[in-house]
Design a protein around this motif. Structure first.
Motif, PDB file in Angstrom:
ATOM      1  N   UNK A  36      47.925  34.642 -33.044  1.00  0.00           N
ATOM      2  CA  UNK A  36      46.316  34.599 -32.641  1.00  0.00           C
ATOM      3  C   UNK A  36      46.112  35.390 -31.578  1.00  0.00           C
ATOM      4  N   UNK A  37      45.233  36.309 -31.384  1.00  0.00           N
ATOM      5  CA  UNK A  37      44.631  36.838 -30.211  1.00  0.00           C
ATOM      6  C   UNK A  37      43.930  35.998 -29.546  1.00  0.00           C
ATOM      7  N   UNK A  38      43.314  34.880 -30.135  1.00  0.00           N
ATOM      8  CA  UNK A  38      42.461  33.909 -29.443  1.00  0.00           C
ATOM      9  C   UNK A  38      43.234  33.388 -28.237  1.00  0.00           C
ATOM     10  N   UNK A  39      44.425  32.997 -28.627  1.00  0.00           N
ATOM     11  CA  UNK A  39      45.248  32.310 -27.866  1.00  0.00           C
ATOM     12  C   UNK A  39      45.346  33.101 -26.408  1.00  0.00           C
ATOM     13  N   UNK A  40      45.429  34.369 -26.326  1.00  0.00           N
ATOM     14  CA  UNK A  40      45.715  35.355 -25.466  1.00  0.00           C
ATOM     15  C   UNK A  40      44.542  35.416 -24.433  1.00  0.00           C
ATOM     16  N   UNK A  41      43.075  35.033 -25.003  1.00  0.00           N
ATOM     17  CA  UNK A  41      41.968  35.099 -24.194  1.00  0.00           C
ATOM     18  C   UNK A  41      41.090  33.781 -23.911  1.00  0.00           C
ATOM     19  N   UNK A  42      41.468  32.653 -24.541  1.00  0.00           N
ATOM     20  CA  UNK A  42      40.678  31.702 -24.343  1.00  0.00           C
ATOM     21  C   UNK A  42      41.531  30.558 -23.490  1.00  0.00           C
ATOM     22  N   UNK A  43      40.548  29.889 -22.684  1.00  0.00           N
ATOM     23  CA  UNK A  43      41.156  29.002 -21.759  1.00  0.00           C
ATOM     24  C   UNK A  43      41.300  27.576 -22.559  1.00  0.00           C
ATOM     25  N   UNK A  44      42.543  26.713 -22.618  1.00  0.00           N
ATOM     26  CA  UNK A  44      42.497  25.599 -23.264  1.00  0.00           C
ATOM     27  C   UNK A  44      41.508  24.501 -22.668  1.00  0.00           C
ATOM     28  N   UNK A  45      40.984  25.030 -21.372  1.00  0.00           N
ATOM     29  CA  UNK A  45      39.713  24.084 -20.801  1.00  0.00           C
ATOM     30  C   UNK A  45      38.309  24.534 -21.161  1.00  0.00           C
ATOM     31  N   UNK A  46      37.482  23.869 -20.971  1.00  0.00           N
ATOM     32  CA  UNK A  46      36.004  24.185 -20.974  1.00  0.00           C
ATOM     33  C   UNK A  46      35.796  24.407 -19.563  1.00  0.00           C
ATOM     34  N   UNK A  47      35.229  25.421 -19.111  1.00  0.00           N
ATOM     35  CA  UNK A  47      34.735  25.688 -17.521  1.00  0.00           C
ATOM     36  C   UNK A  47      33.437  25.526 -17.443  1.00  0.00           C
ATOM     37  N   UNK A  48      33.004  25.467 -16.239  1.00  0.00           N
ATOM     38  CA  UNK A  48      31.682  25.620 -15.614  1.00  0.00           C
ATOM     39  C   UNK A  48      31.571  26.128 -14.122  1.00  0.00           C
ATOM     40  N   UNK A  49      30.398  26.341 -13.949  1.00  0.00           N
ATOM     41  CA  UNK A  49      30.335  26.643 -12.356  1.00  0.00           C
ATOM     42  C   UNK A  49      29.976  25.530 -11.349  1.00  0.00           C
ATOM     43  N   UNK A  50      30.693  25.485 -10.217  1.00  0.00           N
ATOM     44  CA  UNK A  50      30.309  24.385  -9.115  1.00  0.00           C
ATOM     45  C   UNK A  50      29.830  25.280  -8.110  1.00  0.00           C
ATOM     46  N   UNK A  51      28.614  24.581  -7.689  1.00  0.00           N
ATOM     47  CA  UNK A  51      27.742  25.638  -6.694  1.00  0.00           C
ATOM     48  C   UNK A  51      27.383  24.848  -5.735  1.00  0.00           C
ATOM     49  N   UNK A  52      27.627  25.239  -4.574  1.00  0.00           N
ATOM     50  CA  UNK A  52      27.055  24.708  -3.189  1.00  0.00           C
ATOM     51  C   UNK A  52      26.637  25.726  -2.397  1.00  0.00           C
ATOM     52  N   UNK A  53      25.195  25.510  -1.691  1.00  0.00           N
ATOM     53  CA  UNK A  53      24.452  26.424  -0.886  1.00  0.00           C
ATOM     54  C   UNK A  53      25.080  26.480   0.471  1.00  0.00           C
ATOM     55  N   UNK A  54      25.767  25.598   1.029  1.00  0.00           N
ATOM     56  CA  UNK A  54      26.006  25.665   2.301  1.00  0.00           C
ATOM     57  C   UNK A  54      25.351  24.232   3.015  1.00  0.00           C
ATOM     58  N   UNK A  55      24.371  23.837   2.505  1.00  0.00           N
ATOM     59  CA  UNK A  55      23.655  22.549   2.982  1.00  0.00           C
ATOM     60  C   UNK A  55      22.717  22.278   1.800  1.00  0.00           C
ATOM     61  N   UNK A  56      22.451  20.699   1.983  1.00  0.00           N
ATOM     62  CA  UNK A  56      21.496  20.438   0.901  1.00  0.00           C
ATOM     63  C   UNK A  56      20.350  21.240   0.815  1.00  0.00           C
ATOM     64  N   UNK A  57      19.580  21.456   1.711  1.00  0.00           N
ATOM     65  CA  UNK A  57      18.296  22.339   1.728  1.00  0.00           C
ATOM     66  C   UNK A  57      18.654  23.612   0.961  1.00  0.00           C
ATOM     67  N   UNK A  58      19.806  24.435   1.267  1.00  0.00           N
ATOM     68  CA  UNK A  58      19.950  25.834   0.514  1.00  0.00           C
ATOM     69  C   UNK A  58      20.460  25.496  -0.780  1.00  0.00           C
ATOM     70  N   UNK A  59      21.045  24.535  -0.997  1.00  0.00           N
ATOM     71  CA  UNK A  59      21.398  24.082  -2.416  1.00  0.00           C
ATOM     72  C   UNK A  59      20.226  23.944  -3.388  1.00  0.00           C
ATOM     73  N   UNK A  60      19.259  23.142  -2.737  1.00  0.00           N
ATOM     74  CA  UNK A  60      18.117  23.135  -3.442  1.00  0.00           C
ATOM     75  C   UNK A  60      17.373  24.356  -3.707  1.00  0.00           C
TER      76      UNK A  60
END
Length: 264
Positions: A207-231
């Motif tokens: 299956x070509x799906x195996x070659x392309x998909x990750x077994x894990x659901x992923x997401x973005x973890x985002x930090x702005x450098x400070x609380x204010x910049x993150x907001x």
């Protein structure tokens, strides 16, 4: 002796060697430059993929907040320490961000303060999809939260959803001193990202799906450098996001999103 052809990673393909003044032709396999011997670090074929373009479009409002003009976008220096096949440069350039440092080098040598063989790059924002195997995520989080060279800078990390439950991650973001600790927010794609291994890097699967998909659901973890910049980054996404992701301000909000999804 090299041919004029190049591999998917841009390297000239060897076709022979000179021995005692004679040229000996060597057998060149299709995967000649698409295996772990082509890298100055160990590579797991099942953990060696590029992020798709749509994953970067989801953080485009954040990058455009950091660089609000065309000239600023051209100058915004981005660092991705984990090299796959260089597609990250093409993807970010397609969105107007050409100043990307993503080289075929061992990130841990670069980060080692006692080794100056690979200078630490000068950058404004850190963006990466690290290998998920081994201790790569832990070393990444440790670098971003403890190394003085990366402190105070924004980062966008594309990692599995389960990563926020790891002790090393919880320890890193729980060090809250008078409310100034690290508290990222999260962008959860509504459709699962499909990752792209370099051409012919993996063995052919039924299956070509195996070659392309990750077994894990992923997401973005985002930090702005400070609380204010993150907001500020949160507001930028809420205002200009394309609706492709759900935004969660905390790990408890992530739990609420999961419960919401199960009720559908």
């Amino acid at each position: 002796v090299y041919s004029m052809e190049r591999s998917d990673t841009g390297d000239l393909v060897p076709i022979g060697k000179v021995s005692s003044g004679n040229i000996e032709i060597i057998e060149v396999t299709k995967n000649a430059f698409n295996n772990e011997t082509d890298f100055p670090y160990s590579v797991d074929p099942d953990d060696h993929c590029e992020s798709p373009l749509n994953s970067y479009t989801h953080i485009q409002p954040i990058l455009e907040h950091l660089a609000p003009s065309k000239q600023a976008k051209a100058l915004l220096s981005i660092y991705d320490p984990y090299y796959c096949n260089g597609l990250v440069k093409e993807n970010l350039q397609a969105l107007g961000f050409p100043n990307v440092y993503n080289e075929k080098e061992d990130a841990y040598v670069t980060w080692n303060v006692n080794d100056d063989s690979q200078p630490y790059p000068d950058y404004k924002v850190f963006i990466t999809n690290p290998p998920y195997s081994g201790d790569h995520p832990e070393r990444l989080i440790r670098h971003l939260t403890q190394d003085e060279r990366s402190r105070g800078k924004p980062w966008c990390l594309l990692m599995p959803q389960y990563m926020h439950k790891k002790d090393y991650y919880k320890d890193a973001i729980s060090k809250k001193s008078k409310g100034n600790g690290i508290q990222p927010f999260y962008l959860v794609p509504k459709k699962r990202y499909v990752y792209l291994p370099p051409k012919d890097f993996r063995e052919k699967k039924e299956s070509d799906v195996h070659k392309k998909s990750s077994p894990f659901v992923s997401m973005w973890y985002i930090w702005g450098g400070s609380r204010e910049k993150t907001e500020e980054l949160i507001r930028a996404y809420e205002k200009n996001g394309d609706g492709g992701c759900e935004l969660a301000r905390s790990t408890s909000a992530l739990r609420d999103l999961r419960r919401k999804g199960k009720k559908k």
